[in-house]
Design a protein around this motif. Sequence first.
Motif, PDB file in Angstrom:
ATOM      1  N   ILE A 192     -18.623  -1.424  30.137  1.00 22.80           N
ATOM      2  CA  ILE A 192     -18.706  -1.539  28.678  1.00 22.80           C
ATOM      3  C   ILE A 192     -17.344  -1.900  28.087  1.00 22.80           C
ATOM      4  O   ILE A 192     -17.213  -2.801  27.252  1.00 22.80           O
ATOM      5  CB  ILE A 192     -19.234  -0.227  28.063  1.00 22.80           C
ATOM      6  CG1 ILE A 192     -20.699  -0.019  28.454  1.00 22.80           C
ATOM      7  CG2 ILE A 192     -19.083  -0.240  26.537  1.00 22.80           C
ATOM      8  CD1 ILE A 192     -21.259   1.341  28.065  1.00 22.80           C
ATOM      9  N   CYS A 509     -22.478  -0.297  21.544  1.00 22.49           N
ATOM     10  CA  CYS A 509     -21.173  -0.004  22.143  1.00 22.49           C
ATOM     11  C   CYS A 509     -20.109  -1.048  21.803  1.00 22.49           C
ATOM     12  O   CYS A 509     -18.919  -0.817  22.043  1.00 22.49           O
ATOM     13  CB  CYS A 509     -21.293   0.096  23.669  1.00 22.49           C
ATOM     14  SG  CYS A 509     -22.279   1.481  24.253  1.00 22.49           S
ATOM     15  N   ILE A 514     -18.089   5.247  22.972  1.00 20.82           N
ATOM     16  CA  ILE A 514     -18.992   5.727  24.023  1.00 20.82           C
ATOM     17  C   ILE A 514     -19.066   7.251  23.985  1.00 20.82           C
ATOM     18  O   ILE A 514     -18.052   7.933  23.899  1.00 20.82           O
ATOM     19  CB  ILE A 514     -18.493   5.274  25.419  1.00 20.82           C
ATOM     20  CG1 ILE A 514     -18.448   3.749  25.508  1.00 20.82           C
ATOM     21  CG2 ILE A 514     -19.397   5.829  26.521  1.00 20.82           C
ATOM     22  CD1 ILE A 514     -17.778   3.233  26.769  1.00 20.82           C
ATOM     23  N   CYS A 518     -22.556   5.340  20.805  1.00 22.46           N
ATOM     24  CA  CYS A 518     -23.498   4.785  21.786  1.00 22.46           C
ATOM     25  C   CYS A 518     -23.507   5.679  23.022  1.00 22.46           C
ATOM     26  O   CYS A 518     -22.467   6.228  23.401  1.00 22.46           O
ATOM     27  CB  CYS A 518     -23.136   3.350  22.154  1.00 22.46           C
ATOM     28  SG  CYS A 518     -21.629   3.153  23.123  1.00 22.46           S
TER      29      CYS A 518
END
Length: 606
Positions: A192, A509, A514, A518
């Motif tokens: 991510i 994200c 995080i 998300c």
Amino acid sequence: MATTTPLNVRPKPRDYSKKRKIGILKKNSIVIVEDLRIALNEKKVPQIWIRVSVDKGAITKPALTSTSSPTVPPEETAPSAPVDDAPEATLDPVAKKILGCYKAQVAGDKTTTIRRLFECSGRWVTPRALLACSMGANCAKTVLGDTIDGRAIVEAQLAANMDGLKKAPLTIDSELKLSPAQIPRLPDAAEINACRGASASTSDFSECIAGSLSKKYDQLFQCFTRLTDGEQNDCLQKQVNNADFTRLMDCLAGGKPTTSKITVCVTDAKLRDEIETARSCVEGKTGQAARSCLLVKLPPQQREIATCLEKLSESEDPSACMDTLSPEIKKFRAVAACRKFTDKLELAKCVAPHVSTDVAKIAACAGEKDKVALAACVLGDSKELQAAQRIQRCLAGGRTATAMLVNCTDGVLDDKSRTAIACVAEAGTDRVKLANCAAGAVLPKDAARVVSCAANSTGPTSFALCAAGPAMNEEWRIAAECAVQSGGNPVGFAGCTAGRLTVREFTKCFTGEIGKDCFGPNNTIVKGLNDAFNDITKGPGRNNEIVKLIGAVENITGGSNSVINNPSQIWGGDNSVFNNPGQIFGGSGSVFNDPGQVVDPRRWRW
């Protein structure tokens, strides 16, 4: 599916009114195609219109003051998209059917089995598939169909999974419940963050994350990004690494597999002669005489079933043809049929001649609204009566007579008999179809399954996945099906395997933190599952087990110890594509294991 270009969204086909235009569907949006039509536009040019179910956020609404031309001209594909942000919009029709059956069976803290859900939904659903379908994955590609090969594949995949309580492999009679540990693969924090740093827009970010998910299955994903069936199958053969499978695929020599081609690839001369004899018999006769060629080796009782099914009208009960198999089956059907009476006295009069149960027992069972439940209540649950229940449940769930025979008569008919009768029942007096039944009636079970794959496949790649199915790791089988369906598009692949709820969540994200914005507590996946199972997690039909399992999914997908931050807690073990390649054809006894087959042109057929 995923859009590869922006598309106009209108309320119905051929509606070009600027005032009624809903908006523009963004590139790389995940959609469920529900209908497709071809209509002439205003210039009399054929135009494709697609009705889709799509998340509300995927559509950009047109500016009210704009007088400019639309982003996409009317001549291009224009989907008619019902805009719905409700969780049901994430589920395809197959998922809705499966979850509807599942919730009805487990409401009130009850349990169900894989077989029971099949009897209602007509699909074989594993714990992994149940969770994926609930998350908005492509359920049609995740579950297995009501076919010989579907049954074989699900049994093999269940056998590779252990029941944690019984310390034994799962079977189709194992309890079916959500399995948080089998959640579809998700992106991890490193991926991510890397995609966030490399992306200039949400669209770029989505493509990057989706690409990272597809790379986890790169061994197979790359096979299905190749242009031709031949290249795809060559790649798949290398992954399977099974000599018999390679020989069979080489013997078929490309093109759509057929029963005739499969027959030529059989290396046992005696079996091949038996198949050809049966096929020649069918091709040389008409009507009932052609059917008799296939049924002659069956016991008289089973030939009678096939003849009965042939004569049935559409309004008649096909289970009546099974009455000759046992008195219990006949009795169960008769009692179940009494449910047509709503008056308790009439119901009791109908039931009484078939049972020795006292009047009080019949009266106590009269409250059962379902005919199968009524018969089970009155007659009990002996082993013989369980077979009758399976037959009746299959028919109540909308199964055809053919499907009932294939998947609902085990314990009553042996494998070869039910396959032969089902095939003949479906073929009627069609000599071409009857000739195709000949191979399945003669071949051993594993080889007959391959014939079924040929009959149900859409091409070489579809056949190859079906033939190799019993040996494939379930996660990878789903990935392979999704790779084919998405055509190698990473975003479409991610939606197919991981689910639209997952795609929605990882999109957040790009700008969010995080574990908070998300993949945090009560994330999109958890909200979606809570909404999907809302009617049985609250109120009188509450199922506390479902509440606990959704809580476990929340722990896995959100928080400091989620699989986003610690992926090895679920996906750290063996991840081979194939559990046991020898399962494809049953090991060394394969009828396709003659190396000379491939290089002997006299035995090729085109």
